[in-house]
Scaffold this motif. Structure first.
Motif, short mmCIF file in Angstrom:
data_model
loop_
_atom_site.label_atom_id
_atom_site.label_comp_id
_atom_site.label_asym_id
_atom_site.label_seq_id
_atom_site.Cartn_x
_atom_site.Cartn_y
_atom_site.Cartn_z
N LEU A 239 0.83 -1.20 0.00
CA LEU A 239 0.00 0.00 0.00
C LEU A 239 0.87 1.25 0.00
O LEU A 239 0.62 2.20 -0.77
CB LEU A 239 -0.92 0.00 1.22
CG LEU A 239 -1.94 1.14 1.30
CD1 LEU A 239 -2.90 1.09 0.12
CD2 LEU A 239 -2.71 1.07 2.62
N MET A 240 1.89 1.28 0.83
CA MET A 240 2.80 2.43 0.87
C MET A 240 3.52 2.60 -0.47
O MET A 240 3.66 3.71 -0.98
CB MET A 240 3.84 2.25 1.99
CG MET A 240 3.29 2.27 3.40
SD MET A 240 2.53 3.86 3.85
CE MET A 240 0.80 3.45 3.68
N GLN A 241 3.95 1.50 -1.05
CA GLN A 241 4.67 1.57 -2.33
C GLN A 241 3.77 2.07 -3.44
O GLN A 241 4.18 2.87 -4.28
CB GLN A 241 5.23 0.19 -2.68
CG GLN A 241 6.37 -0.25 -1.78
CD GLN A 241 6.75 -1.70 -2.00
OE1 GLN A 241 5.92 -2.52 -2.40
NE2 GLN A 241 8.00 -2.05 -1.72
N GLY A 242 2.52 1.60 -3.46
CA GLY A 242 1.61 2.00 -4.52
C GLY A 242 1.19 3.45 -4.43
O GLY A 242 1.14 4.15 -5.44
N ILE A 243 0.88 3.92 -3.23
CA ILE A 243 0.38 5.28 -3.06
C ILE A 243 1.49 6.32 -3.13
O ILE A 243 1.37 7.35 -3.81
CB ILE A 243 -0.38 5.40 -1.72
CG1 ILE A 243 -1.65 4.55 -1.76
CG2 ILE A 243 -0.73 6.86 -1.42
CD1 ILE A 243 -2.40 4.51 -0.45
N LEU A 244 2.59 6.07 -2.43
CA LEU A 244 3.64 7.08 -2.31
C LEU A 244 4.68 7.01 -3.41
O LEU A 244 5.19 8.04 -3.85
CB LEU A 244 4.35 6.95 -0.95
CG LEU A 244 3.49 7.18 0.29
CD1 LEU A 244 4.33 6.99 1.55
CD2 LEU A 244 2.87 8.57 0.28
N PHE A 245 5.00 5.80 -3.88
CA PHE A 245 6.15 5.64 -4.77
C PHE A 245 5.77 5.17 -6.17
O PHE A 245 6.66 4.91 -6.98
CB PHE A 245 7.15 4.65 -4.14
CG PHE A 245 7.68 5.12 -2.81
CD1 PHE A 245 8.78 5.96 -2.75
CD2 PHE A 245 7.08 4.75 -1.64
CE1 PHE A 245 9.27 6.41 -1.55
CE2 PHE A 245 7.55 5.19 -0.41
CZ PHE A 245 8.65 6.03 -0.37
N GLY B 180 0.63 -1.04 -9.63
CA GLY B 180 -0.55 -0.27 -10.00
C GLY B 180 -1.60 -0.23 -8.91
O GLY B 180 -1.78 -1.18 -8.14
N LEU B 181 -2.35 0.89 -8.85
CA LEU B 181 -3.43 1.00 -7.87
C LEU B 181 -4.61 0.12 -8.25
O LEU B 181 -5.26 -0.47 -7.38
CB LEU B 181 -3.86 2.47 -7.72
CG LEU B 181 -2.79 3.41 -7.13
CD1 LEU B 181 -3.38 4.80 -6.95
CD2 LEU B 181 -2.27 2.87 -5.81
N ALA C 121 -1.39 6.00 -11.46
CA ALA C 121 -2.22 7.10 -10.96
C ALA C 121 -1.45 8.02 -10.03
O ALA C 121 -1.79 9.20 -9.87
CB ALA C 121 -3.45 6.54 -10.24
N SER C 122 -0.37 7.49 -9.41
CA SER C 122 0.45 8.30 -8.51
C SER C 122 1.76 8.72 -9.15
O SER C 122 2.74 9.02 -8.46
CB SER C 122 0.73 7.51 -7.22
OG SER C 122 -0.46 7.22 -6.53
N LEU D 206 7.33 11.47 -4.51
CA LEU D 206 8.25 10.37 -4.20
C LEU D 206 8.22 9.28 -5.27
O LEU D 206 8.78 8.21 -5.07
CB LEU D 206 7.90 9.75 -2.85
CG LEU D 206 8.03 10.65 -1.63
CD1 LEU D 206 7.47 9.95 -0.39
CD2 LEU D 206 9.48 11.04 -1.39
N ALA D 207 7.59 9.56 -6.41
CA ALA D 207 7.45 8.55 -7.46
C ALA D 207 8.81 8.03 -7.90
O ALA D 207 9.79 8.78 -8.00
CB ALA D 207 6.70 9.14 -8.65
#
Length: 344
Positions: free
Chosen positions: A92-98, A102-103, A289-290, A295-296
């Motif tokens: 979840l942290m990797q998908g949203i922040l980095f 994929g989401l 999407a992020s 922090l991508a």
């Protein structure tokens, strides 16, 4: 093995999202039984450590790299239900922040990387301990084999899901052979990291390793001619202090790995990326999407120095993961405590 958006169609993604949600609900209930006052703080640290080590891609073949999945490590250290939650927090942290994974594919990634690896690894681990001598070496050896097998199992699960909902018409047999073949090699690295970590914790605090519970036979006392279990000895102050020291040293190690050692990780594509490129189904990858996250791609926006940017991103990732994981497990632990019957 983070699956990006676009690899799997919407119906299959939706089904795996439902499966993941159900598994997380079961995991939350099961974690209430697994987590104790001593082990609850360790669960958040395990999530942060997995995040850090996942940044350390290691070469496995020409032009291919791999990284820790972490399901086996989490299951053995803190229990299978809690282990599923640990890896899910990381994803979840990797998908949203980095923008990593994929989401729309989050349910698929949780199903594959958190559920499959944890279930397979812990089943193999417990099965081996039933036939091996009761010793720390057996725990470490069983951890090695369990982690080794969990990675190609996840690769096979991905291939199966791709055969159902893949967005590109490819020869599934060839994809299966390539995925499982390269992930057997990655599994060797996974096994080594898992065994070393489990062995290190066993050396200093074996009582905190979930998979080592019951390793020693309890003492028996004869009372009035009847054998009864002797009371558990009270842990000395030094042992309680070392638990805090273990947590601090584990967090420091995670920060160093993510903030410094990650700069030297392999830049080659991981197993899934390489197979997707070789077989042509990476052409369906959609923009994350992020993608606009500061922090991508594990770098801090507007920091021009690549080493500093990556190191800061790693440190931020470890920090947010340990906070998020600790909050989840603290809430689970509090729910368990609050659910205990009142003693009159």
């Amino acid at each position: 093995m983070h699956v990006p958006d676009g690899f799997i169609d919407a119906p299959t993604s939706a089904v795996t999202a439902v499966v993941a949600a159900g598994a997380l609900a079961v995991g939350l209930r099961g974690a209430r039984r697994e987590l104790e006052e001593r082990t609850a703080p360790l669960a958040g640290l395990v999530a942060a450590f997995i995040f850090a080590v996942q940044m350390l891609n290691f070469p496995v073949a020409a032009g291919t790299s791999g990284h820790l999945l972490g399901g086996a490590l989490a299951a053995i250290l803190v229990g299978p239900y809690t282990g599923v939650l640990c890896v899910s927090v990381v994803l979840l942290m990797q998908g949203i922040l980095f923008a990593d994974g994929g989401l729309t594919a989050l349910g698929l990634n949780i199903t594959d990387m958190a559920i499959v690896t944890t279930v397979v690894a812990y089943a193999v681990f417990r099965g081996l301990l039933k036939v091996l001598p009761r010793s720390r070496r057996s725990v470490t050896g069983a951890a090695f084999v369990a982690a080794l097998l969990s990675v190609p199992a996840a690769a096979a699960a991905f291939t199966l899901l791709y055969s159902v909902g893949g967005t590109t018409d490819v020869a599934i047999g060839k994809v299966a052979g390539a995925m499982i073949g390269v992930h057997v090699l990655i599994g060797v690295g996974e096994a080594a990291i898992t065994a070393l970590t489990v062995g290190a914790v066993l050396a200093v605090r074996p009582d905190l390793v979930y998979g080592a519970r019951g390793l020693r036979q309890g003492l028996k006392l004869r009372v009035n001619g009847v054998l009864v279990d002797a009371p558990e000895p009270t842990a000395p102050v030094a042992a309680r202090t070392s638990r805090r020291a273990l947590w601090i040293s584990g967090l420091a190690t995670s920060l160093v790995l993510a903030g410094f050692v990650s700069h030297y990780a392999s830049a080659s594509p991981d197993g899934l990326e390489k197979v997707a490129h070789d077989h042509g189904f990476d052409t369906k990858t959609k923009e994350h999407a992020s993608a606009g996250s500061p922090l991508a791609d594990y770098g801090v926006e507007d920091v021009s120095d690549a080493r500093l940017s990556g190191g800061l991103a790693g440190v931020i990732g470890v920090g947010t993961t340990v906070v998020a994981g600790s909050a989840v497990f603290w809430a689970v632990r509090r729910r368990r405590t609050g659910a205990l019957p009142e003693v009159r």
